[in-house]
Write a protein that holds these residues in place. Structure first.
Motif, PDB file in Angstrom:
ATOM      1  N   ARG A 116       1.137  -1.233  -0.060  1.00  0.00           N
ATOM      2  CA  ARG A 116       0.051  -0.119   0.260  1.00  0.00           C
ATOM      3  C   ARG A 116       0.977   1.511  -0.446  1.00  0.00           C
ATOM      4  O   ARG A 116       0.224   2.136  -0.657  1.00  0.00           O
TER       5      ARG A 116
ATOM      6  N   HIS B  96       2.363   2.061  -3.872  1.00  0.00           N
ATOM      7  CA  HIS B  96       1.336   1.964  -4.103  1.00  0.00           C
ATOM      8  C   HIS B  96       1.727   4.135  -4.137  1.00  0.00           C
ATOM      9  O   HIS B  96       1.116   4.156  -5.147  1.00  0.00           O
TER      10      HIS B  96
ATOM     11  N   ARG C  96       1.887   6.988  -6.935  1.00  0.00           N
ATOM     12  CA  ARG C  96       0.298   8.284  -7.184  1.00  0.00           C
ATOM     13  C   ARG C  96       1.111   9.489  -6.587  1.00  0.00           C
ATOM     14  O   ARG C  96       0.805  10.460  -6.882  1.00  0.00           O
TER      15      ARG C  96
ATOM     16  N   ASP D  43       0.588  11.908  -8.466  1.00  0.00           N
ATOM     17  CA  ASP D  43       0.457  13.949  -8.420  1.00  0.00           C
ATOM     18  C   ASP D  43       1.548  15.058  -8.222  1.00  0.00           C
ATOM     19  O   ASP D  43       1.044  16.366  -9.109  1.00  0.00           O
TER      20      ASP D  43
ATOM     21  N   ASP E  75      -6.124   0.163 -16.566  1.00  0.00           N
ATOM     22  CA  ASP E  75      -5.961   0.170 -15.575  1.00  0.00           C
ATOM     23  C   ASP E  75      -4.643   0.875 -14.775  1.00  0.00           C
ATOM     24  O   ASP E  75      -4.213  -0.425 -14.167  1.00  0.00           O
ATOM     25  N   LEU E  76      -4.106   1.607 -14.848  1.00  0.00           N
ATOM     26  CA  LEU E  76      -3.115   2.258 -14.626  1.00  0.00           C
ATOM     27  C   LEU E  76      -2.351   1.616 -12.662  1.00  0.00           C
ATOM     28  O   LEU E  76      -1.599   1.085 -12.855  1.00  0.00           O
ATOM     29  N   ASP E  77      -3.852   1.600 -11.850  1.00  0.00           N
ATOM     30  CA  ASP E  77      -3.805   1.129 -10.048  1.00  0.00           C
ATOM     31  C   ASP E  77      -3.610   0.195 -10.325  1.00  0.00           C
ATOM     32  O   ASP E  77      -2.685  -0.618  -9.860  1.00  0.00           O
ATOM     33  N   ALA E  78      -4.021  -0.757 -11.024  1.00  0.00           N
ATOM     34  CA  ALA E  78      -3.936  -2.287 -11.103  1.00  0.00           C
ATOM     35  C   ALA E  78      -2.370  -2.052 -11.641  1.00  0.00           C
ATOM     36  O   ALA E  78      -1.999  -3.635 -10.577  1.00  0.00           O
ATOM     37  N   TRP E  79      -2.131  -2.055 -12.799  1.00  0.00           N
ATOM     38  CA  TRP E  79      -0.513  -2.226 -12.772  1.00  0.00           C
ATOM     39  C   TRP E  79      -0.018  -2.009 -11.568  1.00  0.00           C
ATOM     40  O   TRP E  79       1.415  -2.643 -11.707  1.00  0.00           O
ATOM     41  N   ILE E  80       0.034  -0.411 -11.382  1.00  0.00           N
ATOM     42  CA  ILE E  80       0.472  -0.073 -10.380  1.00  0.00           C
ATOM     43  C   ILE E  80       1.125  -0.939  -9.121  1.00  0.00           C
ATOM     44  O   ILE E  80       2.274  -1.576  -8.484  1.00  0.00           O
ATOM     45  N   TYR E  81      -0.140  -1.622  -8.961  1.00  0.00           N
ATOM     46  CA  TYR E  81      -0.194  -3.087  -7.677  1.00  0.00           C
ATOM     47  C   TYR E  81       0.658  -3.901  -8.126  1.00  0.00           C
ATOM     48  O   TYR E  81       1.568  -4.467  -7.466  1.00  0.00           O
TER      49      TYR E  81
END
Length: 230
Positions: free
Chosen positions: A95, A98, A102, A106, A181-187
């Motif tokens: 977490r 990630h 992020r 940002d 799905d960028l968040d899924a890829w980052i995870y």
């Protein structure tokens, strides 16, 4: 058009400095590069004279670095908040990783200036040290729990390389066809780094398994996990 402000009264220096930083931050974000940031432009944006800016910042470089460092406390807050209520230290580490990426996305301009420039400076060192320590703290919890083995600082260097590489590529190559799905890829990237660290920290360098041995053992592990969750 910006309105000229009256001269700051005694004791208002800190407030004026903050107003200058906010104006510079807005210009930096709008331009996307420090090249467009001049002390005269910042003075105009803040509604002060250029000499007033020089009273707080010796030159453009000092102002740019101060603007970028304003965001760095937020990184620590985000990483801590991301792990709140997560009992599993390995999940908490993911977490936090990630949250790191992020944060960079940002604040791409600030991150690029402080973490992706070739010529280092004191502020760059401050930012790097802060980033590294946040990761060391998260890794140390995993080492204490036994999920990772080794020196937290050494393990953190490897994991930091993964999250920094991920963030840097996303910032430097925005036009690349990244997954939707960028968040899924980052995870997924963070998971690969985390599981790789957990495995690598248990295998001595001099006895690295062959591809066949590794495949066999990992398939056995997959079978066992699948059976346990069936």
């Amino acid at each position: 058009m910006s309105t000229r402000r009256v001269r700051a009264r005694p004791g208002e220096g800190n407030r004026l400095r903050e107003e200058i930083l906010r104006a510079a931050e807005q210009l930096l974000i709008e331009a996307g590069t420090e090249d467009a940031l001049t002390l005269r432009a910042v003075a105009r944006q803040a509604g002060v004279t250029t000499p007033s800016v020089y009273l707080h910042f010796a030159d453009k470089e000092a102002l740019v670095e101060a603007v970028c460092l304003r965001a760095w406390d937020e990184l620590g807050n985000r990483m801590r908040a991301a792990a709140e209520g997560v009992a599993d230290p390995f999940a908490a580490l993911g977490r936090r990783g990630h949250a790191y990426v992020r944060f960079a996305l940002d604040h791409p301009v600030q991150y690029r200036i402080l973490m992706m420039r070739q010529n280092g400076c004191e502020s760059t060192s401050q930012a790097s040290s802060a980033c590294f320590q946040y990761i060391v703290d998260a890794v140390a919890t995993c080492v204490h729990a036994g999920v990772l083995r080794g020196t937290p600082e050494t393990l953190a260097l490897g994991l930091w390389s993964a999250v920094h590489g991920c963030a840097s590529l996303l910032i430097a190559q925005p036009a690349f066809p990244w997954p939707e799905d960028l968040d899924a890829w980052i995870y997924d990237v963070i998971a690969m780094a985390g599981y790789g660290a957990a495995l690598s920290s248990r295998v001595p360098r001099k006895t690295r398994p062959s591809s066949r041995e590794l495949t066999t053992e990992l398939d056995r592990l997959k079978t066992r996990f699948t059976a346990d969750r069936a």
